[in-house]
Every structure is written in structure tokens, then in C-alpha cells.
Design an enzyme around this catalytic site. Sequence first.
Site, PDB file in Angstrom:
ATOM      1  N   GLU A 156     -12.668 -12.248 -10.108  1.00 40.37           N
ATOM      2  CA  GLU A 156     -13.919 -12.430  -9.356  1.00 40.37           C
ATOM      3  C   GLU A 156     -15.007 -11.419  -9.731  1.00 40.37           C
ATOM      4  OE1 GLU A 156     -12.580 -12.533  -5.295  1.00 40.37           O
ATOM      5  OE2 GLU A 156     -11.295 -14.254  -5.654  1.00 40.37           O
ATOM      6  N   ASP A 200     -12.403 -16.757 -11.401  1.00 39.48           N
ATOM      7  CA  ASP A 200     -13.423 -16.698 -10.353  1.00 39.48           C
ATOM      8  C   ASP A 200     -13.454 -17.995  -9.534  1.00 39.48           C
ATOM      9  OD1 ASP A 200     -16.295 -14.518 -10.631  1.00 39.48           O
ATOM     10  OD2 ASP A 200     -15.486 -15.489  -8.832  1.00 39.48           O
ATOM     11  N   GLU A 263      -6.143 -21.731  -8.196  1.00 38.13           N
ATOM     12  CA  GLU A 263      -5.921 -21.453  -6.763  1.00 38.13           C
ATOM     13  C   GLU A 263      -6.421 -22.597  -5.871  1.00 38.13           C
ATOM     14  OE1 GLU A 263      -7.557 -17.697  -5.544  1.00 38.13           O
ATOM     15  OE2 GLU A 263      -7.001 -16.672  -7.401  1.00 38.13           O
TER      16      GLU A 263
HETATM   17  O1  G3I Z   1       2.279  -9.598   5.530  1.00 38.04           O
HETATM   18  C1  G3I Z   1       1.542  -8.421   5.909  1.00 38.04           C
HETATM   19  C2  G3I Z   1       1.904  -8.015   7.330  1.00 38.04           C
HETATM   20  O2  G3I Z   1       3.278  -7.600   7.367  1.00 38.04           O
HETATM   21  C3  G3I Z   1       1.004  -6.845   7.762  1.00 38.04           C
HETATM   22  O3  G3I Z   1       1.261  -6.536   9.108  1.00 38.04           O
HETATM   23  C4  G3I Z   1      -0.465  -7.289   7.605  1.00 38.04           C
HETATM   24  C5  G3I Z   1      -1.426  -6.197   8.003  1.00 38.04           C
HETATM   25  O4  G3I Z   1      -1.390  -5.180   7.018  1.00 38.04           O
HETATM   26  O5  G3I Z   1      -0.705  -7.605   6.213  1.00 38.04           O
HETATM   27  C6  G3I Z   1       0.068  -8.726   5.825  1.00 38.04           C
HETATM   28  O6  G3I Z   1      -0.216  -8.969   4.466  1.00 38.04           O
HETATM   29  C7  G3I Z   1      -1.440  -9.663   4.236  1.00 38.04           C
HETATM   30  C8  G3I Z   1      -1.141 -10.764   3.210  1.00 38.04           C
HETATM   31  O7  G3I Z   1      -2.349 -11.468   2.880  1.00 38.04           O
HETATM   32  C9  G3I Z   1      -0.094 -11.750   3.672  1.00 38.04           C
HETATM   33  O8  G3I Z   1      -0.570 -12.501   4.711  1.00 38.04           O
HETATM   34  C10 G3I Z   1      -2.451  -8.685   3.617  1.00 38.04           C
HETATM   35  O9  G3I Z   1      -2.797  -7.698   4.566  1.00 38.04           O
HETATM   36  C11 G3I Z   1      -3.702  -9.450   3.220  1.00 38.04           C
HETATM   37  O10 G3I Z   1      -4.590  -8.585   2.499  1.00 38.04           O
HETATM   38  C12 G3I Z   1      -3.320 -10.590   2.267  1.00 38.04           C
HETATM   39  O11 G3I Z   1      -4.485 -11.394   2.053  1.00 38.04           O
HETATM   40  C13 G3I Z   1      -4.492 -12.111   0.804  1.00 38.04           C
HETATM   41  C14 G3I Z   1      -5.873 -11.883   0.165  1.00 38.04           C
HETATM   42  O12 G3I Z   1      -5.978 -12.645  -1.058  1.00 38.04           O
HETATM   43  C15 G3I Z   1      -6.064 -10.413  -0.184  1.00 38.04           C
HETATM   44  O13 G3I Z   1      -5.061 -10.013  -1.083  1.00 38.04           O
HETATM   45  C16 G3I Z   1      -4.291 -13.606   1.075  1.00 38.04           C
HETATM   46  O14 G3I Z   1      -2.976 -13.840   1.559  1.00 38.04           O
HETATM   47  C17 G3I Z   1      -4.504 -14.387  -0.195  1.00 38.04           C
HETATM   48  O15 G3I Z   1      -4.436 -15.788   0.048  1.00 38.04           O
HETATM   49  C18 G3I Z   1      -5.874 -14.062  -0.812  1.00 38.04           C
HETATM   50  O16 G3I Z   1      -5.937 -14.725  -2.043  1.00 38.04           O
HETATM   51  C19 G3I Z   1      -7.183 -14.627  -2.759  1.00 38.04           C
HETATM   52  C20 G3I Z   1      -6.870 -14.463  -4.231  1.00 38.04           C
HETATM   53  O17 G3I Z   1      -6.060 -13.325  -4.445  1.00 38.04           O
HETATM   54  C21 G3I Z   1      -8.160 -14.407  -5.043  1.00 38.04           C
HETATM   55  N1  G3I Z   1      -8.991 -15.598  -4.791  1.00 38.04           N
HETATM   56  C22 G3I Z   1      -9.297 -15.805  -3.363  1.00 38.04           C
HETATM   57  C23 G3I Z   1      -8.011 -15.908  -2.558  1.00 38.04           C
HETATM   58  C24 G3I Z   1      -8.311 -16.197  -1.093  1.00 38.04           C
HETATM   59  O18 G3I Z   1      -9.005 -15.119  -0.536  1.00 38.04           O
END
Ligand code: G3I
Length: 350
Positions: A156, A200, A263
Site C-alpha cells: 500500500e 495496493d 485480497e
Molecule cells: O487476535 C488478536 C487478539 O488476541 C488481541 O486481543 C487483539 C488486540 O491486540 O488483536 C487481535 O489481533 C488482531 C488481528 O487482526 C486478528 O483479528 C490485530 O490486533 C489486528 O491488527 C489485525 O488486523 C488485521 C489488519 O490487516 C492489520 O494487520 C486484519 O485482521 C486484516 O484483515 C487486515 O488485512 C489488511 C491487509 O493486511 C492489507 N490490505 C488491507 C487488509 C484489510 O485491512
Amino acid sequence: MSGLSRRLILASGLALAACGREPALGQPIAEPPLKSLAPFPIGTCVRAPELADPAYADLAARHFSQLTAEWEMKMEYVVQPDGSFRFDRADAIAAFARQKGMRLFGHTLLWYANEPEGFLKLDESRQSFEGAVRNYVTAMVARYRGLASGWDVVNEPVTENGEGLRESLWSRKLGQTGQFKVAFEAAKAADPAAVLFVNDYHLESRPAKLRRYMQLIEQLLREGVPLGGIGCQTHCWSELPAGSIAATLKALAGFGLPIHLSEMDVSTVQGGMLANRAEAEQRQARLYAEAVEAFAALPERQQFAFTVWGMRDRDSWLKRENAADTPLLFDDLGRPKPAFAAVADGLRRR
Ligand code: G3I
């Protein structure tokens, strides 16, 4: 006839109707493994803890041939405050992929959204920032060498409105172009066989962003950055105009590089313009059909992988934004939806 098979016929019927093809009434349409219908890898993102759920693991192993870690191969999970790395969950996902004979896709090395404390507080009197980035990229890419087919090296990079490239810790410390050179060169050295991507989103709905992304790709290739592939995330929504995805893939394919539709999900609530759920699901099915048919129309050497961003609606990150959203191919119970039938039918028609 079981409730499930009745729903399968209904779901498939809706999808086939959405694609302008009436279902063969009364003919049970099985839930074919998607990967068995495709000449290219079909991917999904996963989370390590969920792989302990047999229903989740079975769905992944049945339909998909490539796995992307949804977040556990990102710096936000791997890099600890003291600068050390933890690979437990990435290793678990890699082990599952290896055990099931699936490819792993590395996501992602540098991302503006991840600026971990371990880098923010780096003692540069002991190690240069560039050295620390090279060390991280090398540690990640070398660890999964031979299993990871490719990596999102920089994720991105283009601003939402397409006016420029995002500022980040990485661009500030390494330079806008330098961040690409450092990360791509370190990844290439760590695994010369891996296909190295830039990746992206909203390219199909924001022409200015697509133009700027393509300018960046031209610049990277001109400057000899070892860019090996182009990622198009395809996070979209039911109201996206027909043809937008196909046109975007065609434009990106013009570089002659492998394309990762990396994605895909199709929100049924964003935009909020649709009258009802059935209409939203039919439009969703049509967009999935468009995407898989456009991807299948690419030259074979450019078909890197077709990846959806999750399997069951309940697994989607979009649920956190709106619990009513139903963006994926399987419903909360893992049953195939019209979108699944549309993808399966699109693969059969290729
Ligand atoms: O599972 C933990 C939980 O145990 C903990 O209590 C909580 C608070 O810290 O975090 C949880 O993990 C979260 C994880 O998703 C699983 O749900 C992370 O904090 C959170 O940051 C993570 O978010 C992900 C996000 O990217 C940031 O990494 C999303 O699942 C994921 O779908 C999203 O994916 C992105 C791609 O990488 C890039 N393109 C866009 C896409 C959607 O935003």
C-alpha cells in the site's frame, strides 16, 4: 434432501441466475474444491489460532492451494518491543501449508501501517536503520525459503487519493525510493526464487490511484528494483460498476508481470445503496464472477494466484466494521454462497 443440499441448490441457482444461466432444476450441485477447478493457485488468508478448528482447517485444505497469513507475518506481530522477532504463529501457518501441500504467500514486509517500537526505538549507534531493515527482511524471507512462493515486499505505497506515495517510517528513514531498493534487494538476496510484489487496494474504484500505482511500477522497473509481480487487493463492494475489476487487471497486466489478485472480498453493506440482501448477494456474485473470469483470461505466465481475504463471512475483518456484512464465499457456518457458485462457475467457463 438435506437442508444443506437444498441451500446449495438455492445458492447455486441464485448465482447461476446472476450470471444469466438458469440452474438445472433439481440437480444437486456439489461443492467442488475450488482449487480442483482452477489451473492457477486459489488462495485465502488465515489466522494461526483458527487452524486448530477442524471445520476451519478442513475448509482451507479442501478449497485452497495457497495461504496468506492475515496478520501474523507482519511486523505488528513478529517484531517485539526489544527488537527481537517471534515466528511461532507464522511457523504454524507455514507448517499447515507444508503438511497440506499448499503454497505460502508472505504478507507483508514493509507497510506504512506497521511502525513497531522495535524500529522506532532502534539504537542507531549500534546498528544502522537500513541494516536493521535488511536484517528483518532477510530473517523473514530466508525462514520460509522454498515454501513461500512470493512476498508483498512493500504494501500500500500509494496515497488514498492517488496524488503521491505515502509517508511512513520507512520512507522517512530510507527515502521514498530507497525503501523499495533496500527491501526488494534484501528479499531477492534471501530467496532469489520468490516472486517479489508491490501490493495496493481500491485500484478498481479510484482511477487516480491506479495511475499513480502504475507510475510507481514503471519507476521501479526503470530503476532496476527486482520487482517480480503486481498485487491488486480487490477489496470492493456490491455497487462497484461492472467491468471495473476486469479493466484494472487488464491495465496492470500490461507490464507483463505476474498478477496476484491478492485480497478479494465484496462488502454487501458498504455504500449502503442496495435495497435488500438478495440483490446485494447477486451483485456480489457477479463481481466475484467478473474477477475470476478476468484473472483466468490473463496469459498463463501472469496468473500468479487468485486470493480471497478469508473464507467464512464470520472470519472477515469487515465484520469488525459492520457485523451485518457478508463479504466472502462461505456463510458463517461454512456453507457455500452464491458467490462461491459464481467463482466455481467462472472457473468452469474459462
Ligand atoms: O487476535 C488478536 C487478539 O488476541 C488481541 O486481543 C487483539 C488486540 O491486540 O488483536 C487481535 O489481533 C488482531 C488481528 O487482526 C486478528 O483479528 C490485530 O490486533 C489486528 O491488527 C489485525 O488486523 C488485521 C489488519 O490487516 C492489520 O494487520 C486484519 O485482521 C486484516 O484483515 C487486515 O488485512 C489488511 C491487509 O493486511 C492489507 N490490505 C488491507 C487488509 C484489510 O485491512
